[in-house]
Write an enzyme that holds these catalytic residues in place. Structure first.
Site, PDB file in Angstrom:
ATOM      1  N   ALA A   1     -13.847 -50.011  -3.034  1.00 16.91           N
ATOM      2  CA  ALA A   1     -14.213 -48.748  -2.387  1.00 16.91           C
ATOM      3  C   ALA A   1     -14.812 -47.760  -3.380  1.00 16.91           C
ATOM      4  O   ALA A   1     -15.852 -47.147  -3.115  1.00 16.91           O
ATOM      5  CB  ALA A   1     -12.984 -48.138  -1.712  1.00 16.91           C
ATOM      6  N   GLU A   2     -14.178 -47.596  -4.537  1.00 13.66           N
ATOM      7  CA  GLU A   2     -14.684 -46.633  -5.515  1.00 13.66           C
ATOM      8  C   GLU A   2     -16.026 -47.089  -6.084  1.00 13.66           C
ATOM      9  O   GLU A   2     -16.926 -46.272  -6.304  1.00 13.66           O
ATOM     10  CB  GLU A   2     -13.684 -46.401  -6.639  1.00 13.66           C
ATOM     11  CG  GLU A   2     -14.128 -45.274  -7.548  1.00 13.66           C
ATOM     12  CD  GLU A   2     -13.089 -44.857  -8.569  1.00 13.66           C
ATOM     13  OE1 GLU A   2     -13.285 -43.790  -9.172  1.00 13.66           O
ATOM     14  OE2 GLU A   2     -12.099 -45.589  -8.781  1.00 13.66           O
ATOM     15  N   THR A   3     -16.181 -48.388  -6.285  1.00 19.30           N
ATOM     16  CA  THR A   3     -17.459 -48.903  -6.781  1.00 19.30           C
ATOM     17  C   THR A   3     -18.557 -48.695  -5.747  1.00 19.30           C
ATOM     18  O   THR A   3     -19.676 -48.282  -6.091  1.00 19.30           O
ATOM     19  CB  THR A   3     -17.330 -50.394  -7.158  1.00 19.30           C
ATOM     20  OG1 THR A   3     -16.283 -50.535  -8.134  1.00 19.30           O
ATOM     21  CG2 THR A   3     -18.624 -50.925  -7.725  1.00 19.30           C
TER      22      THR A   3
END
Length: 135
Positions: A59-61
């Site tokens: 998700a953060e990537t």
């Protein structure tokens, strides 16, 4: 969202996304980007389920790739990640993350990410805030 330029940067500087088996896909929408990740030994808990940390990394990537695609001349870094895990994924499954931008400010971007398994069951819902640094 066209993520091809960011993918080229990732090829030059591979990191966690390569280690966990993530792949990123350009979309027709300028408001979202998509990534897939197979569930295997690289990203599983000892119990055979997809690790929650791997879901957060996806998700953060994805949100980072989205912010970098929208602001290619700037540096985009994660500021906050909030997640709810709702279901599990198991070895052999492939999860798909869809990140949609819900706020595009001058200094911050907020993304809503849904991660689903191959049966389209919602695995996790994640909110990611990125800080935009002018070069």
């Amino acid at each position: 969202m066209n993520v091809e330029k960011v993918k080229e940067i990732l090829k030059l500087h591979p990191g966690l996304e390569k280690s966990l088996g993530m792949e990123f896909i350009s979309t027709d929408s300028e408001q979202e980007c998509v990534g897939i990740m197979p569930v295997d030994e690289r990203n599983m808990q000892p119990f055979g389920f997809l690790s929650g940390g791997a879901v957060l990394a996806l998700a953060e990537t994805l949100a980072g790739i989205g912010s970098c695609s929208l602001n290619p001349k700037d540096i985009c870094v994660g500021m906050n990640v909030t997640c709810n895990h709702l279901h599990s994924a198991v070895k052999g499954d492939t999860v798909t993350g869809i990140a949609k931008i819900i706020h595009r400010g001058r200094q911050t971007h907020v993304w809503q990410v849904e991660v689903r398994n191959q049966q389209d069951v919602l695995i996790s819902t994640i909110s990611v805030t990125n800080f935009i640094i002018k070069k």
